[in-house]
Design a protein around this motif. Structure first.
Motif, PDB file in Angstrom:
ATOM      1  N   THR A 156      13.714   3.090 -15.789  1.00 55.87           N
ATOM      2  CA  THR A 156      13.193   3.701 -14.603  1.00 55.87           C
ATOM      3  C   THR A 156      12.599   3.013 -13.457  1.00 55.87           C
ATOM      4  OG1 THR A 156      10.614   3.193 -14.940  1.00 55.87           O
ATOM      5  CG2 THR A 156      12.211   4.896 -16.683  1.00 55.87           C
ATOM      6  N   LYS A 157      12.632   4.000 -12.253  1.00 57.40           N
ATOM      7  CA  LYS A 157      12.164   3.486 -10.662  1.00 57.40           C
ATOM      8  C   LYS A 157      11.217   2.354 -11.157  1.00 57.40           C
ATOM      9  CE  LYS A 157      11.010   5.414  -6.751  1.00 57.40           C
ATOM     10  NZ  LYS A 157       9.959   5.429  -6.421  1.00 57.40           N
ATOM     11  N   LYS A 158      10.173   2.259 -11.503  1.00 54.33           N
ATOM     12  CA  LYS A 158       8.817   2.323 -11.969  1.00 54.33           C
ATOM     13  C   LYS A 158       9.219   0.781 -12.729  1.00 54.33           C
ATOM     14  CE  LYS A 158       5.897   3.531  -9.965  1.00 54.33           C
ATOM     15  NZ  LYS A 158       5.356   3.689  -8.707  1.00 54.33           N
ATOM     16  N   GLU A 159      10.233   1.145 -13.608  1.00 52.87           N
ATOM     17  CA  GLU A 159      10.513  -0.875 -13.864  1.00 52.87           C
ATOM     18  C   GLU A 159      11.546  -1.389 -12.882  1.00 52.87           C
ATOM     19  OE1 GLU A 159      10.841   1.295 -18.496  1.00 52.87           O
ATOM     20  OE2 GLU A 159      11.944   1.686 -17.487  1.00 52.87           O
ATOM     21  N   ILE A 160      11.722  -0.808 -12.439  1.00 50.17           N
ATOM     22  CA  ILE A 160      13.118  -1.584 -11.952  1.00 50.17           C
ATOM     23  C   ILE A 160      12.359  -1.813 -10.377  1.00 50.17           C
ATOM     24  CG2 ILE A 160      14.533  -1.250 -10.048  1.00 50.17           C
ATOM     25  CD1 ILE A 160      16.491   0.238 -11.713  1.00 50.17           C
ATOM     26  N   GLU A 161      11.284  -1.571  -9.800  1.00 44.89           N
ATOM     27  CA  GLU A 161      10.528  -1.511  -9.292  1.00 44.89           C
ATOM     28  C   GLU A 161       9.302  -3.121  -9.496  1.00 44.89           C
ATOM     29  OE1 GLU A 161       8.192   1.551  -7.682  1.00 44.89           O
ATOM     30  OE2 GLU A 161      10.109   2.569  -6.202  1.00 44.89           O
ATOM     31  N   THR A 162       9.478  -2.781 -10.964  1.00 46.60           N
ATOM     32  CA  THR A 162       8.851  -4.355 -11.043  1.00 46.60           C
ATOM     33  C   THR A 162       9.602  -5.740 -11.910  1.00 46.60           C
ATOM     34  OG1 THR A 162       6.639  -2.231 -12.289  1.00 46.60           O
ATOM     35  CG2 THR A 162       7.044  -4.728 -13.620  1.00 46.60           C
ATOM     36  N   THR A 165       9.782  -6.192  -8.002  1.00 49.39           N
ATOM     37  CA  THR A 165       8.259  -7.179  -7.366  1.00 49.39           C
ATOM     38  C   THR A 165       8.040  -8.735  -8.506  1.00 49.39           C
ATOM     39  OG1 THR A 165       7.170  -5.164  -7.500  1.00 49.39           O
ATOM     40  CG2 THR A 165       5.914  -6.942  -6.960  1.00 49.39           C
ATOM     41  N   LEU A 166       8.557  -8.821  -9.296  1.00 44.75           N
ATOM     42  CA  LEU A 166       8.091 -10.113  -9.869  1.00 44.75           C
ATOM     43  C   LEU A 166       8.856 -11.540  -9.876  1.00 44.75           C
ATOM     44  CD1 LEU A 166       7.156  -8.929 -13.423  1.00 44.75           C
ATOM     45  CD2 LEU A 166       5.351  -9.534 -12.358  1.00 44.75           C
ATOM     46  N   ALA A 167      10.307 -10.412  -9.322  1.00 47.42           N
ATOM     47  CA  ALA A 167      11.385 -11.652 -10.197  1.00 47.42           C
ATOM     48  C   ALA A 167      11.925 -11.910  -8.294  1.00 47.42           C
ATOM     49  CB  ALA A 167      13.082 -10.963  -9.859  1.00 47.42           C
ATOM     50  N   LYS A 168      11.438 -11.595  -6.945  1.00 41.20           N
ATOM     51  CA  LYS A 168      11.403 -11.510  -5.717  1.00 41.20           C
ATOM     52  C   LYS A 168      10.542 -13.035  -5.810  1.00 41.20           C
ATOM     53  CE  LYS A 168      12.517 -10.418  -1.499  1.00 41.20           C
ATOM     54  NZ  LYS A 168      13.539 -10.397  -0.505  1.00 41.20           N
ATOM     55  N   ASN A 169       9.132 -12.908  -6.309  1.00 40.72           N
ATOM     56  CA  ASN A 169       7.751 -13.642  -6.266  1.00 40.72           C
ATOM     57  C   ASN A 169       8.194 -14.913  -7.686  1.00 40.72           C
ATOM     58  OD1 ASN A 169       6.926 -13.084  -3.298  1.00 40.72           O
ATOM     59  ND2 ASN A 169       6.973 -11.040  -4.957  1.00 40.72           N
ATOM     60  N   PRO A 170       9.006 -15.403  -8.065  1.00 43.66           N
ATOM     61  CA  PRO A 170       9.356 -16.131  -8.546  1.00 43.66           C
ATOM     62  C   PRO A 170       8.081 -16.958  -9.289  1.00 43.66           C
ATOM     63  CG  PRO A 170      11.074 -17.182  -8.149  1.00 43.66           C
ATOM     64  CD  PRO A 170      11.088 -16.059  -7.513  1.00 43.66           C
ATOM     65  N   LEU A 183       2.448  -1.534  -7.213  1.00 47.92           N
ATOM     66  CA  LEU A 183       3.922  -0.475  -8.247  1.00 47.92           C
ATOM     67  C   LEU A 183       3.228   1.188  -7.548  1.00 47.92           C
ATOM     68  CD1 LEU A 183       4.872  -3.096 -10.553  1.00 47.92           C
ATOM     69  CD2 LEU A 183       5.731  -2.364  -8.462  1.00 47.92           C
ATOM     70  N   TRP A 184       1.778   1.452  -8.102  1.00 44.82           N
ATOM     71  CA  TRP A 184       1.466   2.477  -8.280  1.00 44.82           C
ATOM     72  C   TRP A 184       0.345   2.940  -7.069  1.00 44.82           C
ATOM     73  CZ3 TRP A 184       2.227  -0.527 -12.686  1.00 44.82           C
ATOM     74  CH2 TRP A 184       2.902   0.267 -13.539  1.00 44.82           C
ATOM     75  N   GLY A 185      -0.116   1.571  -6.295  1.00 45.47           N
ATOM     76  CA  GLY A 185      -0.817   2.340  -4.693  1.00 45.47           C
ATOM     77  C   GLY A 185      -2.318   2.541  -4.783  1.00 45.47           C
ATOM     78  N   PHE A 186      -3.106   2.086  -3.835  1.00 47.75           N
ATOM     79  CA  PHE A 186      -4.755   1.121  -3.859  1.00 47.75           C
ATOM     80  C   PHE A 186      -4.902   3.598  -4.424  1.00 47.75           C
ATOM     81  CE2 PHE A 186      -3.611  -0.716  -0.618  1.00 47.75           C
ATOM     82  CZ  PHE A 186      -4.451  -2.247  -0.749  1.00 47.75           C
ATOM     83  N   ASP A 187      -4.236   4.384  -4.267  1.00 47.81           N
ATOM     84  CA  ASP A 187      -5.132   5.088  -4.169  1.00 47.81           C
ATOM     85  C   ASP A 187      -5.053   5.722  -6.434  1.00 47.81           C
ATOM     86  OD1 ASP A 187      -6.668   5.856  -2.183  1.00 47.81           O
ATOM     87  OD2 ASP A 187      -4.317   7.369  -1.897  1.00 47.81           O
ATOM     88  N   TYR A 188      -4.275   5.055  -7.415  1.00 48.62           N
ATOM     89  CA  TYR A 188      -3.406   5.185  -8.180  1.00 48.62           C
ATOM     90  C   TYR A 188      -5.576   4.648  -9.026  1.00 48.62           C
ATOM     91  CZ  TYR A 188      -2.231   5.064 -13.255  1.00 48.62           C
ATOM     92  OH  TYR A 188      -1.484   5.265 -14.145  1.00 48.62           O
ATOM     93  N   PHE A 189      -5.625   6.682  -9.775  1.00 49.12           N
ATOM     94  CA  PHE A 189      -7.130   6.158 -10.538  1.00 49.12           C
ATOM     95  C   PHE A 189      -6.369   6.085 -12.425  1.00 49.12           C
ATOM     96  CE2 PHE A 189      -7.435   9.355  -7.800  1.00 49.12           C
ATOM     97  CZ  PHE A 189      -8.430   9.267  -7.033  1.00 49.12           C
ATOM     98  N   GLY A 190      -5.937   4.809 -11.885  1.00 46.97           N
ATOM     99  CA  GLY A 190      -5.622   4.483 -13.396  1.00 46.97           C
ATOM    100  C   GLY A 190      -6.515   3.532 -14.166  1.00 46.97           C
ATOM    101  N   HIS A 198       3.382  -0.606 -19.126  1.00 46.59           N
ATOM    102  CA  HIS A 198       4.186  -0.635 -18.812  1.00 46.59           C
ATOM    103  C   HIS A 198       5.127  -1.784 -18.962  1.00 46.59           C
ATOM    104  CE1 HIS A 198       7.090   0.722 -14.914  1.00 46.59           C
ATOM    105  NE2 HIS A 198       6.998  -0.694 -14.764  1.00 46.59           N
ATOM    106  N   ILE A 199       4.884  -3.125 -18.798  1.00 42.13           N
ATOM    107  CA  ILE A 199       5.078  -4.409 -19.052  1.00 42.13           C
ATOM    108  C   ILE A 199       6.005  -4.039 -21.182  1.00 42.13           C
ATOM    109  CG2 ILE A 199       4.646  -6.498 -19.300  1.00 42.13           C
ATOM    110  CD1 ILE A 199       5.312  -6.091 -16.800  1.00 42.13           C
ATOM    111  N   LYS A 200       5.087  -3.918 -21.267  1.00 44.74           N
ATOM    112  CA  LYS A 200       5.327  -4.321 -22.683  1.00 44.74           C
ATOM    113  C   LYS A 200       6.583  -2.986 -23.083  1.00 44.74           C
ATOM    114  CE  LYS A 200       3.840  -2.833 -27.389  1.00 44.74           C
ATOM    115  NZ  LYS A 200       2.790  -2.187 -28.730  1.00 44.74           N
ATOM    116  N   ARG A 201       6.433  -1.887 -22.227  1.00 48.40           N
ATOM    117  CA  ARG A 201       8.067  -1.181 -22.427  1.00 48.40           C
ATOM    118  C   ARG A 201       8.868  -1.601 -22.139  1.00 48.40           C
ATOM    119  NH1 ARG A 201       4.101   2.645 -21.370  1.00 48.40           N
ATOM    120  NH2 ARG A 201       4.930   3.210 -19.356  1.00 48.40           N
ATOM    121  N   LEU A 202       8.939  -2.236 -20.647  1.00 48.00           N
ATOM    122  CA  LEU A 202       9.653  -3.526 -19.960  1.00 48.00           C
ATOM    123  C   LEU A 202      10.632  -4.449 -20.893  1.00 48.00           C
ATOM    124  CD1 LEU A 202      11.836  -3.894 -17.009  1.00 48.00           C
ATOM    125  CD2 LEU A 202       9.591  -4.682 -16.492  1.00 48.00           C
TER     126      LEU A 202
END
Length: 231
Positions: A156-162, A165-170, A183-190, A198-202
Protein backbone atom coordinates in the motif's frame (compact mmCIF):
# COMPACT_ATOMS: atom_id res chain seq x y z
CA UNK A 1 40.75 -6.01 -24.59
CA UNK A 2 39.34 -2.66 -25.74
CA UNK A 3 40.74 -1.22 -28.96
CA UNK A 4 41.73 2.32 -29.88
CA UNK A 5 41.92 3.16 -33.58
CA UNK A 6 44.88 5.39 -34.50
CA UNK A 7 44.71 6.75 -38.04
CA UNK A 8 47.66 8.76 -39.38
CA UNK A 9 50.00 8.42 -42.38
CA UNK A 10 53.00 9.36 -40.23
CA UNK A 11 54.52 6.17 -38.80
CA UNK A 12 56.40 8.04 -36.06
CA UNK A 13 53.11 9.41 -34.73
CA UNK A 14 51.25 6.09 -34.86
CA UNK A 15 54.17 4.35 -33.16
CA UNK A 16 54.32 6.74 -30.22
CA UNK A 17 50.53 6.89 -29.78
CA UNK A 18 50.36 3.10 -29.95
CA UNK A 19 52.95 2.84 -27.19
CA UNK A 20 51.03 5.22 -24.94
CA UNK A 21 47.71 3.52 -25.71
CA UNK A 22 49.19 0.19 -24.62
CA UNK A 23 50.40 1.77 -21.39
CA UNK A 24 46.79 2.79 -20.74
CA UNK A 25 45.68 -0.80 -21.20
CA UNK A 26 44.24 -0.51 -24.71
CA UNK A 27 45.01 -2.54 -27.82
CA UNK A 28 45.95 -0.08 -30.61
CA UNK A 29 44.92 -0.71 -34.22
CA UNK A 30 46.64 1.45 -36.82
CA UNK A 31 45.48 2.80 -40.18
CA UNK A 32 47.60 4.80 -42.63
CA UNK A 33 44.75 6.25 -44.71
CA UNK A 34 41.08 7.10 -44.43
CA UNK A 35 39.75 4.06 -46.26
CA UNK A 36 41.72 1.69 -44.05
CA UNK A 37 40.56 3.60 -40.99
CA UNK A 38 36.91 2.98 -41.87
CA UNK A 39 37.58 -0.70 -42.58
CA UNK A 40 39.32 -1.18 -39.22
CA UNK A 41 36.60 0.76 -37.41
CA UNK A 42 33.98 -1.57 -38.85
CA UNK A 43 36.03 -4.66 -38.00
CA UNK A 44 37.14 -3.86 -34.44
CA UNK A 45 34.50 -1.44 -33.08
CA UNK A 46 37.06 0.57 -31.05
CA UNK A 47 36.17 2.52 -27.91
CA UNK A 48 37.82 5.68 -29.30
CA UNK A 49 39.38 7.00 -32.51
CA UNK A 50 42.47 9.22 -32.89
CA UNK A 51 42.12 10.63 -36.37
CA UNK A 52 44.59 12.68 -38.39
CA UNK A 53 42.85 15.27 -40.55
CA UNK A 54 45.26 15.21 -43.54
CA UNK A 55 45.29 11.58 -44.70
CA UNK A 56 45.41 9.94 -48.17
CA UNK A 57 42.30 8.56 -49.91
CA UNK A 58 39.83 10.09 -47.45
CA UNK A 59 40.64 12.90 -45.06
CA UNK A 60 39.86 12.89 -41.37
CA UNK A 61 36.81 15.10 -41.72
CA UNK A 62 35.16 12.68 -44.13
CA UNK A 63 36.10 9.68 -42.00
CA UNK A 64 34.66 11.41 -38.94
CA UNK A 65 31.40 12.15 -40.80
CA UNK A 66 31.03 8.51 -41.80
CA UNK A 67 31.82 7.23 -38.31
CA UNK A 68 29.39 9.66 -36.75
CA UNK A 69 26.61 8.68 -39.15
CA UNK A 70 26.49 5.22 -37.56
CA UNK A 71 28.20 5.43 -34.17
CA UNK A 72 28.68 7.61 -31.08
CA UNK A 73 32.23 6.34 -30.58
CA UNK A 74 34.43 9.24 -29.37
CA UNK A 75 36.56 10.77 -32.15
CA UNK A 76 39.53 13.04 -31.47
CA UNK A 77 40.87 14.87 -34.52
CA UNK A 78 44.62 15.49 -34.78
CA UNK A 79 45.99 18.08 -37.18
CA UNK A 80 48.98 20.30 -37.90
CA UNK A 81 46.66 23.24 -38.55
CA UNK A 82 45.08 25.00 -35.62
CA UNK A 83 42.91 27.68 -37.22
CA UNK A 84 39.69 28.28 -35.35
CA UNK A 85 37.44 27.66 -38.35
CA UNK A 86 38.97 24.21 -38.82
CA UNK A 87 38.43 23.35 -35.18
CA UNK A 88 34.83 24.54 -35.42
CA UNK A 89 34.27 22.51 -38.58
CA UNK A 90 35.70 19.40 -36.92
CA UNK A 91 33.46 19.78 -33.89
CA UNK A 92 30.44 20.56 -36.06
CA UNK A 93 30.77 17.31 -38.00
CA UNK A 94 30.80 15.34 -34.77
CA UNK A 95 34.35 15.23 -33.41
CA UNK A 96 34.55 15.13 -29.60
CA UNK A 97 37.89 16.91 -29.32
CA UNK A 98 40.63 18.50 -31.44
CA UNK A 99 44.39 18.35 -30.86
CA UNK A 100 46.99 20.39 -32.75
CA UNK A 101 50.45 19.03 -33.62
CA UNK A 102 52.98 19.00 -32.10
CA UNK A 103 51.35 17.42 -29.07
CA UNK A 104 52.28 15.56 -25.92
CA UNK A 105 51.29 11.86 -26.11
CA UNK A 106 50.37 12.05 -22.43
CA UNK A 107 47.96 14.88 -23.20
CA UNK A 108 46.38 12.85 -25.98
CA UNK A 109 45.74 9.97 -23.59
CA UNK A 110 44.33 12.41 -21.03
CA UNK A 111 41.92 13.67 -23.70
CA UNK A 112 40.93 10.08 -24.48
CA UNK A 113 40.22 9.41 -20.80
CA UNK A 114 38.18 12.61 -20.59
CA UNK A 115 35.92 11.87 -23.57
CA UNK A 116 35.38 8.27 -22.43
CA UNK A 117 34.51 9.52 -18.93
CA UNK A 118 32.03 12.02 -20.36
CA UNK A 119 30.41 9.33 -22.47
CA UNK A 120 30.13 6.98 -19.49
CA UNK A 121 28.54 9.67 -17.35
CA UNK A 122 26.13 10.63 -20.11
CA UNK A 123 24.88 7.08 -20.61
CA UNK A 124 24.56 6.09 -16.97
CA UNK A 125 21.00 6.22 -15.68
CA UNK A 126 20.63 8.95 -13.09
CA UNK A 127 19.04 7.95 -9.82
CA UNK A 128 16.29 10.23 -8.62
CA UNK A 129 16.67 11.75 -5.17
CA UNK A 130 13.46 9.88 -4.48
CA UNK A 131 15.05 6.49 -5.09
CA UNK A 132 16.80 4.37 -2.45
CA UNK A 133 18.85 1.30 -3.35
CA UNK A 134 20.21 -0.87 -0.54
CA UNK A 135 21.40 -4.39 -1.34
CA UNK A 136 18.52 -6.10 -3.17
CA UNK A 137 16.01 -3.43 -2.11
CA UNK A 138 14.92 -0.52 -4.29
CA UNK A 139 12.27 2.00 -3.31
CA UNK A 140 11.06 4.65 -5.76
CA UNK A 141 8.93 7.31 -4.12
CA UNK A 142 8.25 9.03 -7.47
CA UNK A 143 6.50 5.92 -8.75
CA UNK A 144 5.51 4.49 -5.34
CA UNK A 145 7.15 1.16 -6.08
CA UNK A 146 9.26 -1.20 -4.01
CA UNK A 147 11.34 -4.01 -5.49
CA UNK A 148 13.24 -6.83 -3.81
CA UNK A 149 15.56 -8.77 -6.14
CA UNK A 150 13.82 -6.97 -9.03
CA UNK A 151 10.46 -8.40 -7.90
CA UNK A 152 7.78 -5.75 -7.48
CA UNK A 153 6.12 -6.05 -4.07
CA UNK A 154 2.40 -5.43 -3.69
CA UNK A 155 2.37 -2.78 -0.96
CA UNK A 156 0.00 0.00 0.00
CA UNK A 157 0.97 3.64 -0.28
CA UNK A 158 1.43 3.87 3.48
CA UNK A 159 3.56 0.72 3.58
CA UNK A 160 5.89 2.15 0.93
CA UNK A 161 6.10 5.42 2.83
CA UNK A 162 6.96 3.48 5.99
CA UNK A 163 9.76 1.60 4.24
CA UNK A 164 11.03 4.83 2.70
CA UNK A 165 11.13 6.56 6.11
CA UNK A 166 12.99 3.68 7.76
CA UNK A 167 15.38 2.82 4.91
CA UNK A 168 16.24 6.48 4.30
CA UNK A 169 17.70 6.46 7.82
CA UNK A 170 19.35 3.05 8.27
CA UNK A 171 20.01 2.03 11.89
CA UNK A 172 18.13 5.06 13.23
CA UNK A 173 15.54 4.09 15.83
CA UNK A 174 12.08 5.59 15.28
CA UNK A 175 9.71 5.63 18.22
CA UNK A 176 6.11 4.70 17.56
CA UNK A 177 5.16 8.35 18.08
CA UNK A 178 7.84 9.40 15.53
CA UNK A 179 6.29 7.12 12.94
CA UNK A 180 2.75 8.21 13.79
CA UNK A 181 3.73 11.84 13.31
CA UNK A 182 5.77 11.22 10.13
CA UNK A 183 3.33 8.91 8.37
CA UNK A 184 -0.11 9.79 9.69
CA UNK A 185 0.40 13.38 10.82
CA UNK A 186 0.02 15.25 14.09
CA UNK A 187 -3.77 15.30 13.83
CA UNK A 188 -4.10 11.51 13.70
CA UNK A 189 -6.19 10.23 16.61
CA UNK A 190 -4.92 6.65 16.65
CA UNK A 191 -2.43 5.22 19.13
CA UNK A 192 0.91 3.42 18.96
CA UNK A 193 -0.77 0.08 18.37
CA UNK A 194 -1.63 1.34 14.88
CA UNK A 195 2.10 1.40 14.11
CA UNK A 196 2.61 -2.12 15.50
CA UNK A 197 -0.21 -3.55 13.37
CA UNK A 198 1.05 -1.69 10.32
CA UNK A 199 4.62 -2.96 10.73
CA UNK A 200 3.35 -6.50 11.28
CA UNK A 201 1.45 -6.48 7.97
CA UNK A 202 4.41 -4.91 6.18
CA UNK A 203 6.84 -7.53 7.48
CA UNK A 204 4.52 -10.34 6.40
CA UNK A 205 4.62 -9.06 2.84
CA UNK A 206 8.36 -8.42 2.77
CA UNK A 207 9.16 -11.83 4.23
CA UNK A 208 7.77 -13.52 1.14
CA UNK A 209 11.08 -12.63 -0.55
CA UNK A 210 14.58 -13.31 0.80
CA UNK A 211 16.27 -10.23 2.26
CA UNK A 212 19.02 -11.52 4.53
CA UNK A 213 21.12 -8.33 4.31
CA UNK A 214 18.54 -6.02 5.89
CA UNK A 215 15.51 -6.19 8.15
CA UNK A 216 12.99 -4.12 10.07
CA UNK A 217 14.02 -4.65 13.65
CA UNK A 218 11.91 -4.12 16.74
CA UNK A 219 13.55 -2.14 19.52
CA UNK A 220 11.53 -3.32 22.50
CA UNK A 221 9.87 -0.56 24.48
CA UNK A 222 10.93 2.05 21.93
CA UNK A 223 10.00 1.42 18.29
CA UNK A 224 11.58 0.21 15.07
CA UNK A 225 14.59 0.66 12.83
CA UNK A 226 15.81 -0.44 9.41
CA UNK A 227 18.90 -2.49 10.17
CA UNK A 228 21.56 -3.49 7.66
CA UNK A 229 22.92 -6.87 8.64
CA UNK A 230 26.67 -7.19 9.01
CA UNK A 231 28.34 -9.75 6.74
Amino acid sequence: MQHILIADDNNDITDILSTYAQKEGYEPIVASDGVEALELFQKYDPVAVLLDVMMPKEDGYEVCRKIRSKSNTPVILITARGEDFEKIMGLDIGADDYIVKPFSPSEVMARVRAVLRRMTNATQPQKSENTISISNLEINLDEYTLYIDNKKMSLTKKEIETMWTLAKNPNKVFTRDNLLDSLWGFDYFGDSRTVDSHIKRLRAKLDKVEHSEWTIKTIWGVGYKFEIEEA
